[in-house]
Write a protein that holds these residues in place. Structure first.
Motif, PDB file in Angstrom:
ATOM      1  N   UNK B   9       0.836  -1.207   0.000  1.00 20.57           N
ATOM      2  CA  UNK B   9       0.000   0.000   0.000  1.00 20.57           C
ATOM      3  C   UNK B   9       0.876   1.264   0.000  1.00 20.57           C
ATOM      4  N   UNK B  10       1.900   1.254   0.838  1.00 19.76           N
ATOM      5  CA  UNK B  10       2.804   2.410   0.929  1.00 19.76           C
ATOM      6  C   UNK B  10       3.523   2.605  -0.410  1.00 19.76           C
ATOM      7  N   UNK B  11       3.994   1.519  -0.974  1.00 15.64           N
ATOM      8  CA  UNK B  11       4.714   1.617  -2.253  1.00 15.64           C
ATOM      9  C   UNK B  11       3.782   2.160  -3.336  1.00 15.64           C
ATOM     10  N   UNK B  12       2.565   1.685  -3.335  1.00 18.95           N
ATOM     11  CA  UNK B  12       1.566   2.199  -4.294  1.00 18.95           C
ATOM     12  C   UNK B  12       1.373   3.705  -4.153  1.00 18.95           C
ATOM     13  N   UNK B  13       1.233   4.130  -2.902  1.00 16.00           N
ATOM     14  CA  UNK B  13       1.040   5.566  -2.646  1.00 16.00           C
ATOM     15  C   UNK B  13       2.248   6.365  -3.112  1.00 16.00           C
ATOM     16  N   UNK B  14       3.437   5.825  -2.828  1.00 18.90           N
ATOM     17  CA  UNK B  14       4.655   6.516  -3.263  1.00 18.90           C
ATOM     18  C   UNK B  14       4.686   6.625  -4.786  1.00 18.90           C
ATOM     19  N   UNK B  15       4.283   5.535  -5.447  1.00 19.24           N
ATOM     20  CA  UNK B  15       4.284   5.541  -6.918  1.00 19.24           C
ATOM     21  C   UNK B  15       3.306   6.566  -7.489  1.00 19.24           C
ATOM     22  N   UNK B  16       2.303   6.880  -6.707  1.00 19.72           N
ATOM     23  CA  UNK B  16       1.342   7.900  -7.177  1.00 19.72           C
ATOM     24  C   UNK B  16       1.953   9.307  -7.163  1.00 19.72           C
ATOM     25  N   UNK B  17       2.985   9.492  -6.352  1.00 20.62           N
ATOM     26  CA  UNK B  17       3.533  10.861  -6.229  1.00 20.62           C
ATOM     27  C   UNK B  17       4.935  11.020  -6.807  1.00 20.62           C
ATOM     28  N   UNK B  18       5.669   9.930  -6.921  1.00 19.33           N
ATOM     29  CA  UNK B  18       7.033  10.015  -7.463  1.00 19.33           C
ATOM     30  C   UNK B  18       7.196   9.001  -8.572  1.00 19.33           C
ATOM     31  N   UNK B  19       7.911   9.397  -9.604  1.00 15.17           N
ATOM     32  CA  UNK B  19       8.127   8.473 -10.700  1.00 15.17           C
ATOM     33  C   UNK B  19       9.069   7.339 -10.300  1.00 15.17           C
ATOM     34  N   UNK B  20      10.186   7.739  -9.676  1.00 14.95           N
ATOM     35  CA  UNK B  20      11.206   6.729  -9.401  1.00 14.95           C
ATOM     36  C   UNK B  20      11.101   6.174  -7.981  1.00 14.95           C
ATOM     37  N   UNK B  21      10.540   4.987  -7.896  1.00 18.49           N
ATOM     38  CA  UNK B  21      10.374   4.282  -6.625  1.00 18.49           C
ATOM     39  C   UNK B  21      10.953   2.880  -6.825  1.00 18.49           C
ATOM     40  N   UNK B  22      11.913   2.510  -6.008  1.00 13.66           N
ATOM     41  CA  UNK B  22      12.604   1.241  -6.215  1.00 13.66           C
ATOM     42  C   UNK B  22      12.528   0.363  -4.978  1.00 13.66           C
ATOM     43  N   UNK B  23      12.139  -0.872  -5.203  1.00 12.76           N
ATOM     44  CA  UNK B  23      12.157  -1.821  -4.087  1.00 12.76           C
ATOM     45  C   UNK B  23      13.020  -3.037  -4.419  1.00 12.76           C
ATOM     46  N   UNK B  24      13.657  -3.008  -5.588  1.00 15.21           N
ATOM     47  CA  UNK B  24      14.491  -4.157  -5.973  1.00 15.21           C
ATOM     48  C   UNK B  24      15.740  -4.224  -5.101  1.00 15.21           C
ATOM     49  N   UNK B  25      16.233  -5.429  -4.959  1.00 15.68           N
ATOM     50  CA  UNK B  25      17.386  -5.699  -4.104  1.00 15.68           C
ATOM     51  C   UNK B  25      18.598  -4.855  -4.493  1.00 15.68           C
ATOM     52  N   UNK B  26      18.820  -4.740  -5.804  1.00 18.78           N
ATOM     53  CA  UNK B  26      20.042  -4.090  -6.259  1.00 18.78           C
ATOM     54  C   UNK B  26      20.057  -2.603  -5.870  1.00 18.78           C
ATOM     55  N   UNK B  27      18.924  -1.931  -6.127  1.00 22.46           N
ATOM     56  CA  UNK B  27      18.874  -0.504  -5.794  1.00 22.46           C
ATOM     57  C   UNK B  27      18.955  -0.312  -4.281  1.00 22.46           C
ATOM     58  N   UNK B  28      18.230  -1.142  -3.551  1.00 20.43           N
ATOM     59  CA  UNK B  28      18.260  -1.003  -2.090  1.00 20.43           C
ATOM     60  C   UNK B  28      19.685  -1.184  -1.558  1.00 20.43           C
ATOM     61  N   UNK B  29      20.408  -2.131  -2.152  1.00 22.31           N
ATOM     62  CA  UNK B  29      21.812  -2.335  -1.761  1.00 22.31           C
ATOM     63  C   UNK B  29      22.675  -1.130  -2.102  1.00 22.31           C
ATOM     64  N   UNK B  30      22.408  -0.550  -3.258  1.00 26.09           N
ATOM     65  CA  UNK B  30      23.230   0.574  -3.719  1.00 26.09           C
ATOM     66  C   UNK B  30      23.104   1.780  -2.787  1.00 26.09           C
ATOM     67  N   UNK B  31      21.998   1.817  -2.043  1.00 22.63           N
ATOM     68  CA  UNK B  31      21.779   2.961  -1.141  1.00 22.63           C
ATOM     69  C   UNK B  31      21.889   2.567   0.337  1.00 22.63           C
ATOM     70  N   UNK B  32      22.524   1.430   0.562  1.00 23.54           N
ATOM     71  CA  UNK B  32      22.600   0.909   1.935  1.00 23.54           C
ATOM     72  C   UNK B  32      23.858   1.360   2.676  1.00 23.54           C
ATOM     73  N   UNK B  33      24.832   1.872   1.939  1.00 25.94           N
ATOM     74  CA  UNK B  33      26.131   2.180   2.552  1.00 25.94           C
ATOM     75  C   UNK B  33      26.556   3.619   2.270  1.00 25.94           C
ATOM     76  N   UNK B  34      27.555   4.027   2.995  1.00 28.03           N
ATOM     77  CA  UNK B  34      28.247   5.276   2.660  1.00 28.03           C
ATOM     78  C   UNK B  34      29.728   5.032   2.899  1.00 28.03           C
ATOM     79  N   UNK B  35      30.502   6.052   3.145  1.00 28.13           N
ATOM     80  CA  UNK B  35      31.944   5.855   3.298  1.00 28.13           C
ATOM     81  C   UNK B  35      32.319   5.203   4.633  1.00 28.13           C
TER      82      UNK B  35
END
Lengths: 463, 463
Positions: B9-35
């Protein structure tokens, strides 16, 4: 807001913790005003000599819910030090020692009631520079400067007081005391409460000590006096100077009436200055060798814009005479008529338009203005003179004109107050410059620090 | 703290307001770390393209009580951009335009995801200078710099990011939006919320636009490389330089291992540098004419302290090669071993003692340190290397050593974090540097802005 009364019991308690407690008419009167000319006598004046005494005073005030208004040199132009609900006036004047100057670290630790100029001169003896220089630097206190985020001509190159405040020892209205940060030029530990307190106008905490940053003192300076035959040309020239790649130490603007008022006020000072509609004073600082080539660049650039000769002041005596004139303008205008200062500020690009609108409003309201200030920062003090209006007419016209000036500043990308604070004088106009949602946040921040609303109440926020 | 779940439901709502919404493993991993090297995958990554979209995202997060972690360039060293409770990772990366450069007013209005170096280069084309230069300036974002009050070598003369932030357009966690101030170099209207947000590590509001101050670009610079045969001599020399009355643009310190790591990492760069135990790099800036006489003054002063010849770099190519080496040290150390950075800071006078204690602690804990940083500001990055310790040993030793280093900084008048923030990495140590009463105030300020504790939760404050 209902506050407790300063009764005999309260005075007795104060006397148990502070030596100097005054309830006589004369002392109360002496602490009832500042440079705004308003008159609000406190019920009692206390002059603590230590942080411990301030803590005790705050605890008494807190217990009886009595307002405490901290006061520095009393030179404020927005009424920050006025005890508008009476109560306790806490003068910091006895806390007036410089505690340590560390030339290696570039730090000074000071009590709040050190006069700004005294601090500047003490550190200058050691080759160090504390740049913030409000016109009142001969009598204002460092603590007041911090509370108001005071500035002055040299803030243009060197930043306002904020840029020099590293650490504050404070007493909070809830009776806590701590140092807000560290004696370092950088600090990203938690939220920066030091910076949150700078400019909070004595409404969040009482400053009992401060660590300030010092920098190397520039070797030399040169002051250029540029005359113009219109305000517009002078203010447009500010933008032109900024496109030379030169970073002056100060760019001051004044219109003829401002300078004439200062000359009349300081008759003993003899300076021969061109009689121009408007002037820019540009100070260059740095190594002596570099000053004249920069001055030449600016002179050449503006040779067709100026009206008459550009003057150069290089000797300390010449420069000091000019700066003295500049600094007395406020007092000199007061000598002509009571006035209220609109501390206008806009992005530099919009200075010509701001002054055009101010002079239009002068005609609309029939209230004379005298304009001068820190043109490099887009910060012009518009002194609005009462002249011979009666109090009632004056009040109505003034408030309407101030509102219109504030609206003009905001429209032009600026705001209500550049360097004098919001205080009492401008609090009704806060909503013209700050969105409601933000005011709500500000008020909640006030409540965090001062849940009883006893510290300098009635300031900043409209009723 | 109990948070809501990012369900369909939350993801659906997000998709209604933003074009780029990612729940795939790869994208989530890419934003999981910093320096920092920590790994906390968010439940969903969103990449809004406007303030309006951010407002909508915040409203959804608020409704479902889902944590939102804003992220800039992901170069942080204290974990500010890590979504430690999962939830929504809000990457600002699509908001990457410089909106306006006003050369007359000396202002730039920018979106938050502009890379710091890009902004610096764009304004330099117009003769203007934006000084803050973290080592990561080639990839960090202005928004992150503001959130962390980032600094870098030139903060020594020119101040940290804070000194340049005039106005912020923000979205609050309660779904409000406003500009915090005005586009002016000074502002004393109400409390200065702009300055309250700088350095708040993305925990109070999401920055959607910023107005930054620009100054005239210095004409020229000269870089001096001073070799020393001990860390002590190098750090004592910092204080000596400060007593010449010269105000360098930067005074950097590095020990041999730091420079060697950088040289090994950047093999393609050929520079011949002395093999000294420690070095100071002193940058002078200003008019060309003045640089060499200042350099001579410093050289003469330190002629008996240095170990070998003092090198001068004046051509842009030479200077840039050196600065490149300086900037890669962090990455170069990471190439040797995972490390955690103690972002130590003390008053300049106490640098020799701080480094003496750090090197003692190195022996006590058997954890190698590589030290370098902004000696002029007393701010040394102590990189503590994991080497071949197992995770358990490393964790215990590291935390104890970091605690000891923080205690040393505080004892010497300094604090926990000079320029990298408190974040996740150092939050357990906040009470070592900040009194409890102050932490209470900080937490209440957090609550004012973010009553639901949904914006970047779990940072700054210990559990």
């Amino acid at each position: 807001m209902q506050y407790g009364e300063v009764n005999e019991r309260v005075v007795e308690l104060l006397l148990q913790v502070v030596e100097e407690v005054y309830t006589d008419q004369e002392t109360r009167s002496a602490y009832a005003s500042d440079e705004t000319g308003f008159y609000f006598p406190p019920d009692v004046v206390v002059k603590p000599r230590s942080k411990q005494e301030i803590l005790e005073i705050v605890r008494i005030a807190s217990e009886f819910k009595i307002p405490i208004t901290p006061r520095g040199g009393g030179t404020g132009l927005s009424g920050g030090a006025l005890p508008i609900y009476g109560g306790i006036l806490l003068s910091t004047e006895k806390l007036n020692s410089i505690l340590d100057i560390d030339t290696v670290s570039g730090l000074v630790i000071t009590e709040p009631a050190v006069v700004t100029q005294v601090l500047q001169e003490e550190v200058a003896k050691l080759g160090l520079y504390y740049p913030p220089d409000p016109a009142s630097r001969g009598s204002c206190f460092i603590g007041g400067n911090i509370s108001e985020d005071s500035a002055g001509p040299h803030a243009f190159k060197y930043g306002t007081t904020r840029a020099y405040v590293l650490n504050l020892e404070v007493v909070t209205p809830t009776g806590e005391t701590f140092w807000t940060g560290s004696n370092t030029t950088k600090n990203t530990t938690g939220y920066n409460l030091t910076q949150a307190l700078v400019g909070s106008e004595g409404t969040l905490a009482i400053i009992t000590k401060a660590t300030l940053k010092l920098i190397a003192h520039p070797e030399d300076s040169l002051l250029l006096v540029l005359p113009f035959d219109s305000i517009e040309k002078a203010t447009i020239a500010v933008g032109k100077i900024m496109q030379t790649g030169i970073m002056p130490a100060a760019i001051e603007f004044m219109e003829r009436d401002a300078l004439n008022a200062a000359k009349a006020y300081l008759q003993e000072i003899s300076v021969s200055l061109p009689d121009a509609t408007a002037m820019l004073w540009v100070e260059l600082d740095g190594f002596t060798d570099t000053l004249f080539s920069q001055a030449e660049k600016i002179s050449n650039l503006l040779s067709k814009d100026v009206y008459g000769d550009i003057l150069f002041a290089h000797s300390n005596a010449d420069k000091e005479r000019l700066w003295q004139l500049r600094r007395v303008i406020g007092l000199a205008v007061k000598n002509i008529s009571p006035y209220v200062d609109a501390d206008t500020i806009v992005p530099r690009r919009n200075l010509p338009e701001l002054l055009r609108r101010v002079k239009q409003l002068e005609k609309v309201y029939g209230l004379k203005t005298i304009c001068y200030g820190h043109a490099g920062d887009g910060n012009i003090h518009v002194n609005i003179l009462k002249g011979n209006l009666d109090d009632q007419q004056w009040k109505v016209k003034l408030e309407n004109m101030l509102d219109d000036i504030t609206r003009a500043c905001v429209e032009l990308g600026g705001t209500l107050a550049g360097e004098h604070g919001t205080g009492l004088v401008h609090k009704s106009r806060l909503p013209l410059a700050v969105p409601k949602t933000e005011i709500v946040i500000m008020k909640q921040i006030k409540r965090v620090w001062d849940p009883l609303d006893i510290l300098n109440p009635g300031k900043i926020f409209p009723e």
